[in-house]
Design a protein around this motif. Structure first.
Motif, PDB file in Angstrom:
ATOM      1  N   VAL A 147      -0.384  -3.421  -8.866  1.00 29.21           N
ATOM      2  CA  VAL A 147       0.029  -3.644  -7.487  1.00 29.21           C
ATOM      3  C   VAL A 147       0.018  -5.137  -7.179  1.00 29.21           C
ATOM      4  O   VAL A 147      -0.953  -5.830  -7.459  1.00 29.21           O
ATOM      5  N   ILE A 148       1.118  -5.612  -6.619  1.00 26.81           N
ATOM      6  CA  ILE A 148       1.192  -6.956  -6.049  1.00 26.81           C
ATOM      7  C   ILE A 148       1.186  -6.793  -4.536  1.00 26.81           C
ATOM      8  O   ILE A 148       1.966  -6.025  -3.987  1.00 26.81           O
ATOM      9  N   GLU A 149       0.310  -7.487  -3.851  1.00 24.07           N
ATOM     10  CA  GLU A 149       0.084  -7.233  -2.437  1.00 24.07           C
ATOM     11  C   GLU A 149       1.333  -7.440  -1.591  1.00 24.07           C
ATOM     12  O   GLU A 149       1.655  -6.632  -0.723  1.00 24.07           O
ATOM     13  N   ARG A 150       2.056  -8.522  -1.835  1.00 25.17           N
ATOM     14  CA  ARG A 150       3.172  -8.873  -0.957  1.00 25.17           C
ATOM     15  C   ARG A 150       4.504  -8.689  -1.672  1.00 25.17           C
ATOM     16  O   ARG A 150       4.696  -9.165  -2.799  1.00 25.17           O
ATOM     17  N   ASN A 151       5.439  -8.043  -0.974  1.00 24.49           N
ATOM     18  CA  ASN A 151       6.753  -7.822  -1.564  1.00 24.49           C
ATOM     19  C   ASN A 151       7.482  -9.133  -1.842  1.00 24.49           C
ATOM     20  O   ASN A 151       8.295  -9.217  -2.766  1.00 24.49           O
ATOM     21  N   THR A 171       0.833  -1.198   0.000  1.00 22.26           N
ATOM     22  CA  THR A 171       0.000   0.000   0.000  1.00 22.26           C
ATOM     23  C   THR A 171       0.865   1.244   0.000  1.00 22.26           C
ATOM     24  O   THR A 171       1.493   1.564   1.007  1.00 22.26           O
ATOM     25  N   PHE A 172       0.920   1.935  -1.120  1.00 20.01           N
ATOM     26  CA  PHE A 172       1.634   3.209  -1.180  1.00 20.01           C
ATOM     27  C   PHE A 172       0.673   4.388  -1.035  1.00 20.01           C
ATOM     28  O   PHE A 172       1.052   5.429  -0.516  1.00 20.01           O
ATOM     29  N   GLY A 173      -0.542   4.250  -1.525  1.00 19.60           N
ATOM     30  CA  GLY A 173      -1.549   5.280  -1.318  1.00 19.60           C
ATOM     31  C   GLY A 173      -1.529   6.429  -2.294  1.00 19.60           C
ATOM     32  O   GLY A 173      -2.299   7.384  -2.153  1.00 19.60           O
ATOM     33  N   PHE A 174      -0.668   6.381  -3.318  1.00 23.09           N
ATOM     34  CA  PHE A 174      -0.602   7.482  -4.284  1.00 23.09           C
ATOM     35  C   PHE A 174      -1.957   7.739  -4.938  1.00 23.09           C
ATOM     36  O   PHE A 174      -2.395   8.881  -5.067  1.00 23.09           O
TER      37      PHE A 174
END
Length: 430
Positions: free
Chosen positions: A70-74, A45-48
């Motif tokens: 977006v991929i949820e998990r690094n 979650t970056f929120g941009f």
């Protein structure tokens, strides 16, 4: 462990945990009504998008369209990023890199990224020196611009402190352990003696270890890139304090970011926890309304950092020049201040701390704590940390293989350390 937490949970603070919507359909360039499409590849979650920054940039640049994936998990995102860097295909115009991976990317993939230190509008002076250096090669090439940092404070339950006869005002609480993590453990022993039944001082031995080691400049590697984790006094101090917390019965014996840990947070069965800004959202989410105004935030014994990320532009970007401009704009102090106000990501640019969005920020859930001031002070005291390519591997095994045995199984600190070292060495040899 810190890196995994930041990657999974992102940096959401004021609004609790959330996930970025997966928009766009991959990397590359394309036209939408004749517009240049800039793709952004993120994890967690970056929120941009939620903060409205994409729409703001598109309004300022009518010929540009932003799309993100977006991929949820690094842990899933990063291997894919390495594969795509290796093949120079499938890459977004802008790619995020987690702080635990930045050293490896700098050392092994720097030629695959644009030097953003030379980008128009980008100034090294806008960022903390330690944040800038994390994404900079030895010959001065900066492959990523910092999005956020994770300066640490300590969150504490005022009701539990009052029951134990400890002070509850945040300034007085901070004095209990000012300048010394050992004092934090001593305060925990007093809490155990006088505190409420069924409430531990801290959530986990792993949490103690992470807090202590995160305030050290040297951890697992030295300036020459040599492994030092077995002999580093800072690692020994962090290990010893964490093991002491476990052996003295000060922990709730939980493993962080698991369901039992979430449940303990909801039930209020521990009194303190190390808190970077993004942790506040997690506590609020898991604690629920019944925990409102029971938590507060105080300065940690020593400044440390837990979390943070970077944005880089791959050389393979199909819209390189536009991507460079957008990455520079997105990480500028003004945008970082806006992102903090909307999503709680704490800025990596000190200039943002002077804005009303940060300087005047308070958190209603945490007894109206002045979080802008607390975290700004912590951030400005963070040491320049040496991060090696396998920091994450080393720390995960020290915590999950070693300290978890001490905390949950009663294994001696010496035997657990031997087991952790063996596991780390095997992992590094793979």
């Amino acid at each position: 462990m810190a890196a995994v937490a930041a990657a999974v949970l992102g940096t959401s603070l004021l609004a609790g945990c959330a996930s970025d919507d997966d928009s766009g359909n991959g990397s590359g360039s394309g036209d939408t009504d004749g517009k240049t499409v800039i793709t952004v590849g993120l994890f967690g979650t970056f929120g941009f998008q939620e903060a409205g920054l994409y729409k703001e940039y598109e309004k300022l640049n009518p010929k540009v369209k932003i799309q993100q994936t977006v991929i949820e998990r690094n842990e899933n995102y990063y291997p894919q990023l390495l594969t795509r860097l290796g093949s120079n295909s499938g890459l977004a115009d802008i790619q995020a890199v987690e702080v635990a991976n930045i050293a490896e990317v700098v050392q092994t993939q720097s030629e695959k990224f644009v030097d953003l230190g030379k980008a128009e509008g980008v100034s090294k002076d806008d960022y903390f020196d330690w944040k800038w250096q994390q994404a900079t090669t030895q010959d001065g090439k900066t492959i990523g611009l910092g999005t956020d940092v994770g300066p640490m404070a300590l969150c504490y339950r005022k009701d539990h402190f009052e029951a134990a006869g400890l002070p509850t005002e945040r300034e007085e609480v901070a004095k209990l352990w000012e300048g010394d993590w050992g004092k934090y453990i001593e305060a925990g022993k007093k809490f155990k003696a006088d505190g409420p039944e069924g409430v531990a001082w801290v959530d986990s031995a792993g949490g103690v270890y992470n807090a202590v080691i995160s305030s050290s400049a040297k951890r697992y590697y030295d300036e020459q890139g040599e492994l030092i984790y077995k002999d580093n006094p800072a690692v020994k101090e962090a290990w010893d304090l964490a093991a002491e917390a476990a052996s003295e019965g000060l922990t709730d014996k939980k493993q962080q970011f698991t369901q039992p840990w979430d449940k303990a947070m909801n039930n209020g069965t521990f009194a303190t926890i190390s808190c970077p800004p993004w942790m506040l959202g997690y506590i609020q989410d898991k604690g629920g309304d019944k925990a409102k105004d029971k938590w507060d935030v105080a300065q940690a014994p020593k400044p440390g950092n837990w979390g943070g990320a970077f944005l880089g532009v791959p050389e393979a970007s199909k819209n390189k020049e536009e991507a460079i401009k957008f990455a520079a704009w997105l990480t500028a102090p003004t945008q970082q201040a806006k992102l903090f106000a909307e999503r709680g990501s704490f800025p990596s640019t000190p200039a943002a701390y002077e804005t009303p969005e940060v300087a005047d920020a308070k958190h209603e859930f945490f007894s109206n704590a002045p979080i802008g001031q607390i975290f700004s002070t912590a951030a400005q005291g963070v040491p320049t940390q040496i991060i090696g390519p396998k920091d994450q591997v080393i720390q995960e095994n020290i915590v999950n293989t070693g300290l978890l045995q001490v905390d949950q199984k009663g294994v001696s600190a010496d035997k657990a350390w031997e087991s952790a070292v063996k596991t780390v060495d095997n992992a590094l040899d793979e």
